[in-house]
Write an enzyme that holds these catalytic residues in place. Structure first.
Site, PDB file in Angstrom:
ATOM      1  N   SER A  23       0.879  -1.268   0.081  1.00 17.30           N
ATOM      2  CA  SER A  23       0.423  -0.245  -0.252  1.00 17.30           C
ATOM      3  C   SER A  23       0.958   1.088  -0.198  1.00 17.30           C
ATOM      4  O   SER A  23       0.243   2.453  -0.029  1.00 17.30           O
ATOM      5  CB  SER A  23      -0.970  -0.204   1.182  1.00 17.30           C
ATOM      6  N   ASN A 110      -2.099  -2.969  12.811  1.00 12.19           N
ATOM      7  CA  ASN A 110      -3.353  -2.384  13.226  1.00 12.19           C
ATOM      8  C   ASN A 110      -3.661  -1.362  14.036  1.00 12.19           C
ATOM      9  O   ASN A 110      -4.582  -0.369  13.766  1.00 12.19           O
ATOM     10  CB  ASN A 110      -3.733  -3.883  13.613  1.00 12.19           C
ATOM     11  N   THR A 155     -40.886  26.325  -8.125  1.00 16.54           N
ATOM     12  CA  THR A 155     -41.525  24.864  -8.346  1.00 16.54           C
ATOM     13  C   THR A 155     -41.564  24.543  -8.790  1.00 16.54           C
ATOM     14  O   THR A 155     -41.880  24.745 -10.207  1.00 16.54           O
ATOM     15  CB  THR A 155     -42.669  24.865  -6.583  1.00 16.54           C
ATOM     16  N   HIS A 156     -40.849  22.532  -9.447  1.00 14.29           N
ATOM     17  CA  HIS A 156     -41.424  22.314 -10.642  1.00 14.29           C
ATOM     18  C   HIS A 156     -40.366  22.764 -11.481  1.00 14.29           C
ATOM     19  O   HIS A 156     -40.767  23.148 -12.970  1.00 14.29           O
ATOM     20  CB  HIS A 156     -41.750  21.798 -11.046  1.00 14.29           C
ATOM     21  N   SER A 277     -14.314  28.079 -26.159  1.00 15.64           N
ATOM     22  CA  SER A 277     -14.709  26.674 -27.206  1.00 15.64           C
ATOM     23  C   SER A 277     -14.316  26.552 -27.453  1.00 15.64           C
ATOM     24  O   SER A 277     -13.633  27.711 -28.414  1.00 15.64           O
ATOM     25  CB  SER A 277     -16.330  26.221 -27.515  1.00 15.64           C
ATOM     26  N   LYS A 283     -18.639  31.328 -26.891  1.00  9.22           N
ATOM     27  CA  LYS A 283     -19.459  30.639 -25.990  1.00  9.22           C
ATOM     28  C   LYS A 283     -18.044  30.716 -24.665  1.00  9.22           C
ATOM     29  O   LYS A 283     -17.435  31.379 -24.732  1.00  9.22           O
ATOM     30  CB  LYS A 283     -19.244  28.397 -26.036  1.00  9.22           C
ATOM     31  N   ASN A 285     -18.271  29.136 -20.854  1.00 14.74           N
ATOM     32  CA  ASN A 285     -18.926  27.959 -20.830  1.00 14.74           C
ATOM     33  C   ASN A 285     -18.558  27.896 -18.468  1.00 14.74           C
ATOM     34  O   ASN A 285     -17.194  28.407 -18.573  1.00 14.74           O
ATOM     35  CB  ASN A 285     -18.366  26.399 -20.827  1.00 14.74           C
ATOM     36  N   GLU A 290     -19.718  23.217 -13.538  1.00 17.35           N
ATOM     37  CA  GLU A 290     -19.890  22.007 -14.315  1.00 17.35           C
ATOM     38  C   GLU A 290     -19.345  21.009 -13.634  1.00 17.35           C
ATOM     39  O   GLU A 290     -20.121  19.660 -13.544  1.00 17.35           O
ATOM     40  CB  GLU A 290     -20.006  21.817 -15.583  1.00 17.35           C
ATOM     41  N   TYR A 317      -9.085  -7.161  12.738  1.00 15.03           N
ATOM     42  CA  TYR A 317      -8.596  -6.623  11.207  1.00 15.03           C
ATOM     43  C   TYR A 317      -8.336  -7.448   9.878  1.00 15.03           C
ATOM     44  O   TYR A 317      -8.619  -8.712   9.724  1.00 15.03           O
ATOM     45  CB  TYR A 317      -6.399  -5.984  11.952  1.00 15.03           C
TER      46      TYR A 317
END
Ligand code: ARG
Length: 457
Positions: A23, A110, A155-156, A277, A283, A285, A290, A317
């Site tokens: 590890s 451990n 709403t919605h 873009s 553009k 963006n 996002e 463990y």
């Protein structure tokens, strides 16, 4: 030097197994915590007269030397030494000779790895709390400048009733406030010390677990050694809290994306936080929000991975648990990145007050207020609702908004209408009137800002 656990074996480890089980490629992130834990442990061993003072001093000097080398990037970790714990122990023995082998008295990897992760997560949780506060600060100052900026509330995703933009932003302030509370509360459990539980059963040495806990700033010693080495609830909790937190980040990101579209046109993100873009020159963006929204997937994934990892593991463990680290590191790093961007992006966004106001004037979001107007005059609200539904339908047919209808037109639907209906329908009035506790009425929003400040500063 051969493996630290080599005594029982007659054959070397298969190379593929060595790589597969190691590890060190990821747990080297715990080097600082590992050394910190060892320093506390060795202090306690000498205090309990399990090692001599001289031996303690040699080990401490050795650990400091190794820490210095790690900081300067002079240490080369080896896969053959599997993980950060054995790499450091091996380096220590190389540095100070066989006395380095006394460090591991009365403990095991451990309890050592669990201690490292408690220490790591405490630090990260504290850092994340500070970053959440920076986001709250940005929300609060934008809210303060926009108490009287009104926009449609939805709403919605249909226009519902106009609200104060400050009120809308403060909704997120309180979500982040709860996230912060959850993080703070989780510190209580992160601050349990597993050190001294040893492999699973405790140790015959007369150690002092309270002493190491105190040195490391832990509030409590795990009362059960089996639980101490196999508990990963504190990581699960961090991943759950993080999932809720990134949900909030994702929701506000979604709104920023919508609001900066030409269709909404309510805000403009600063150029610094947008990209262009390669083909469409016009553009701009909203890549940052996002991506913040997109990062949600991996944080949920890390939570699912960890829940699945633990489900069905017998005490104590099991090597499966080595898989607890990558997701935890990734969640902490992803959140830190997200919060660090969200705060300045919110602080620098341009709020298009005029466009918001225009939107409110061009909809039927004051319809509830005409219903309330009739209800105040004694008509049961349900009947008033029916009447106003008809008025809205009529207005749509006439291609008019509610403020554009004449009093005569209103009176065709009810003789209760008077000249004062126009005042009631003014969007500013509509917002100001919602002065119930926690409502969007300006007076309420000012109160809320005060209360938010009391929480934050
Ligand atoms: N690298 C291991 C882990 O991360 C450390 C504990 C190993 N303990 C053991 N008995 N193999 O979980």
């Amino acid at each position: 030097m051969s493996k630290l656990w080599g005594g029982r074996f007659t054959k070397p480890t298969n190379k593929l197994v060595e790589e597969y089980t190691s590890s060190i490629s990821f747990d080297q992130k715990l080097a600082v915590q590992d050394i910190k834990g060892s320093l506390a442990h060795v202090e306690m061993l000498s205090h309990c007269e399990i090692i001599s003072n001289e031996e303690k001093n040699q080990i401490i000097r050795g650990l400091h030397t190794i820490q210095g080398k790690i900081e300067k990037g002079e240490v080369e970790y080896s896969i053959a030494d599997e993980d950060i714990h054995m790499n450091i122990e091996k380096l220590l023995i190389e540095e100070i000779g066989p006395v380095g082998g006394k460090l591991h008295t009365g403990r095991s990897r451990n309890d050592q790895v669990a201690t490292d992760m408690h220490l790591y997560l405490r630090e990260k949780t504290e850092e994340i709390i500070t970053l959440v506060e920076a986001v709250q600060d940005a929300l609060l100052s934008q809210a303060e400048s926009n108490v009287e900026t009104i926009l449609p509330g939805y709403t919605h995703l249909q226009r519902a009733q106009p609200v104060s933009f400050g009120h809308h932003l403060l909704a997120y302030f309180w979500m982040f406030e709860r996230d912060k509370e959850r993080l703070q509360d989780s510190l209580k459990r992160i601050n349990w010390s597993p050190l001294g539980a040893a492999a699973l059963a405790g140790t015959p040495y007369e150690i002092d677990r309270q002493m190491t806990a105190d040195i490391l700033g832990f509030e409590k010693v795990y009362p059960n050694s089996l639980d101490a080495v196999s508990d990963r609830d504190f990581i699960l909790e961090f991943l759950s809290i993080s999932s809720i937190l990134i949900t909030h980040i994702s929701r506000i990101s979604e709104e920023l994306i919508l609001w900066s579209s030409q269709e909404f046109n309510f805000i403009e993100l600063d150029d610094e936080f947008c990209t262009g873009s390669s083909i469409m020159p016009q553009k701009k963006n909203p890549d940052v929000p996002e991506l913040l929204r997109g990062k949600t997937g991996r944080i949920y994934g890390n939570l699912m991975g960890m829940l699945t990892l633990l489900k069905g593991l017998p005490l104590a463990y099991n090597k499966d648990m080595q898989e607890d680290k990558v997701g935890m590191f990734d969640t902490a790093d992803t959140l830190e990145g997200a919060l660090s961007l969200l705060a300045p992006m919110l602080a620098s966004m341009d709020v298009k007050v005029g466009e918001m106001k225009k939107a409110v004037k061009e909809d039927y979001s004051n319809a509830t207020d005409i219903a309330d107007y009739l209800a105040v005059k004694g008509l049961p609200f349900r009947e008033a609702h029916e009447v106003i539904g008809k008025i809205v339908l009529y207005a749509i047919g006439q291609e008019k908004y509610l403020l554009d209808l004449s009093l005569n037109e209103y009176r065709k639907f009810s003789d209760q209408f008077e000249e004062d209906i126009y005042e009631k329908l003014d969007p500013e009035q509509v917002v100001a009137a919602r002065n119930s506790e926690g409502g969007t009425g300006f007076a309420q929003v000012y109160n809320q800002i005060q209360s938010a400040k009391n929480h934050l500063y």
